[in-house]
Design a protein around this motif. Structure first.
Motif, PDB file in Angstrom:
ATOM      1  N   GLU A 172      19.945   4.713 -56.509  1.00 59.60           N
ATOM      2  CA  GLU A 172      21.109   4.414 -56.900  1.00 59.60           C
ATOM      3  C   GLU A 172      21.348   2.768 -56.245  1.00 59.60           C
ATOM      4  O   GLU A 172      21.889   1.818 -56.934  1.00 59.60           O
ATOM      5  CB  GLU A 172      22.527   5.095 -55.884  1.00 59.60           C
ATOM      6  CG  GLU A 172      23.665   5.302 -56.354  1.00 59.60           C
ATOM      7  CD  GLU A 172      23.883   4.705 -57.702  1.00 59.60           C
ATOM      8  OE1 GLU A 172      25.080   3.744 -57.905  1.00 59.60           O
ATOM      9  OE2 GLU A 172      23.585   5.239 -58.292  1.00 59.60           O
ATOM     10  N   ARG A 175      18.446   2.259 -60.289  1.00 63.80           N
ATOM     11  CA  ARG A 175      19.872   2.366 -61.370  1.00 63.80           C
ATOM     12  C   ARG A 175      20.438   0.781 -61.640  1.00 63.80           C
ATOM     13  O   ARG A 175      20.506   0.746 -63.347  1.00 63.80           O
ATOM     14  CB  ARG A 175      20.928   2.884 -61.264  1.00 63.80           C
ATOM     15  CG  ARG A 175      20.564   4.523 -61.537  1.00 63.80           C
ATOM     16  CD  ARG A 175      21.232   5.805 -60.573  1.00 63.80           C
ATOM     17  NE  ARG A 175      20.861   6.481 -61.326  1.00 63.80           N
ATOM     18  CZ  ARG A 175      21.908   7.797 -59.944  1.00 63.80           C
ATOM     19  NH1 ARG A 175      22.273   7.954 -59.449  1.00 63.80           N
ATOM     20  NH2 ARG A 175      20.709   9.060 -60.354  1.00 63.80           N
ATOM     21  N   PRO A 193      28.026   3.516 -61.202  1.00 67.94           N
ATOM     22  CA  PRO A 193      27.365   4.184 -60.076  1.00 67.94           C
ATOM     23  C   PRO A 193      28.095   5.637 -60.474  1.00 67.94           C
ATOM     24  O   PRO A 193      28.243   6.439 -60.627  1.00 67.94           O
ATOM     25  CB  PRO A 193      28.791   3.505 -58.908  1.00 67.94           C
ATOM     26  CG  PRO A 193      28.762   2.586 -59.602  1.00 67.94           C
ATOM     27  CD  PRO A 193      29.284   2.828 -61.382  1.00 67.94           C
ATOM     28  N   ILE A 236      24.587  10.291 -54.903  1.00 69.21           N
ATOM     29  CA  ILE A 236      22.723  11.277 -54.693  1.00 69.21           C
ATOM     30  C   ILE A 236      23.410  12.134 -53.881  1.00 69.21           C
ATOM     31  O   ILE A 236      23.079  11.820 -52.961  1.00 69.21           O
ATOM     32  CB  ILE A 236      21.935  10.029 -53.610  1.00 69.21           C
ATOM     33  CG1 ILE A 236      21.552   8.556 -54.258  1.00 69.21           C
ATOM     34  CG2 ILE A 236      20.490  10.392 -53.408  1.00 69.21           C
ATOM     35  CD1 ILE A 236      21.372   8.804 -55.983  1.00 69.21           C
TER      36      ILE A 236
END
Length: 303
Positions: free
Chosen positions: A178, A182, A195, A198
């Motif tokens: 994250e 990404r 967003p 996790i």
């Protein structure tokens, strides 16, 4: 951090100039030779090692190694174990090696074992998800794909056997997915970053075309003795996918060209260890991978 958000122009996919900028940031932080090949050298006394390819990236050359449990017996089923498709997912590599060192001998005479512990050595050294070409191997397991690691593995697997009982692909989901990867993906593809969350714990990715839920649940049960299993988020999902059973989600593996799709195995799964939890150590993560492999083999051989 191996991604600089200043690379590229927002909303515009990368070209070669942007990939060159990204490559400059990718410096080796650990050694494939010292960490992985040295352990493979020791294992070569117990298993048949094969060098199934060689990759040259810039000034670096990497031999791709795998193991067979011995001579292929046509009377036995065949199982494939892969790790390190994403080089930064350390327990995938170390777990595959630990399985060979600690547990593989128990399956001699019961199954033909094929094990590729570190599919992406360039990315292993740089603790990265992508390869030198800023390509994610685990979205490109197709023979005409751009990831040389993926096509080399597929060629070796197809030369080794045509029918498989099992394929288990060892992965991790990390906080850096994250905070770094990404973000890099959004920049590379010129799209907005969405967003995500996790998950805190271990989970599995089944094949939506044939989930084999009993198989997946047997692995979850075994791994739950080693580390905690990820709960669903408040929407009932793990990493954006509906939870179909405790600690289990599903993807269309072949459609997404994921590594776990490369054989005709009846039983297939992708493990996802969470190494950033304060509740686990690196050794716990490795043990979870070994537990997953052994549980997968035990269930597949019994069914």
């Amino acid at each position: 951090m191996t991604f600089d958000p200043s690379i590229g122009v927002p909303g515009k996919p990368w070209g070669e100039a942007e990939r060159d900028q990204w490559r400059v940031l990718q410096t080796a932080q650990r050694s494939y030779a010292d960490d992985v090949v040295s352990r493979m050298d020791a294992l070569a006394e117990r298993f048949e090692r094969e060098t199934y390819g060689q990759i040259e990236y810039g000034a670096d050359t990497y031999d791709l190694h795998a193991f067979r449990g011995g001579e292929m017996d046509p009377a036995l089923p065949t199982a494939l174990i892969t790790g390190g498709v994403h080089g930064y997912e350390t327990s995938g590599v170390m777990g595959a090696l630990a399985f060979l060192e600690q547990s593989a001998a128990a399956y001699a005479g019961r199954v033909n074992l094929l094990v590729a512990p570190c599919v992406s050595p360039w990315a292993y050294e740089r603790i990265n998800r992508w390869n030198y070409d800023a390509v994610d191997p685990n979205r490109n397991f197709r023979m005409d794909g751009p990831a040389r690691e993926a096509t080399a593995l597929m060629e070796w697997v197809r030369s080794a056997a045509s029918d498989f009982l099992l394929h288990i692909d060892l992965h991790e989901t990390t906080d850096s997915d994250e905070t770094e990867f990404r973000l890099a993906l959004s920049s590379r593809d010129g799209v907005d970053h969405d967003p995500g969350l996790i998950p805190d714990g271990f989970y599995l990715v089944a094949d939506s075309e044939d989930p084999q839920l009993g198989f997946q649940q047997a692995i979850i049960s075994a791994v739950g003795q080693v580390t905690h299993i990820a709960p669903p988020d408040e929407t009932g999902e793990i990493i954006g996918s509906p939870v179909i059973a405790h600690g289990i989600i599903e993807y269309p593996l072949a459609q997404l060209a994921l590594c776990a799709s490369i054989t005709n195995a009846r039983f297939k799964t992708t493990t996802e260890v969470y190494p950033d939890s304060p509740r686990v150590t690196p050794e716990d993560c490795n043990r979870a991978q070994v537990a997953a492999v052994c549980a997968a083999l035990d269930f597949a051989l019994a069914n």
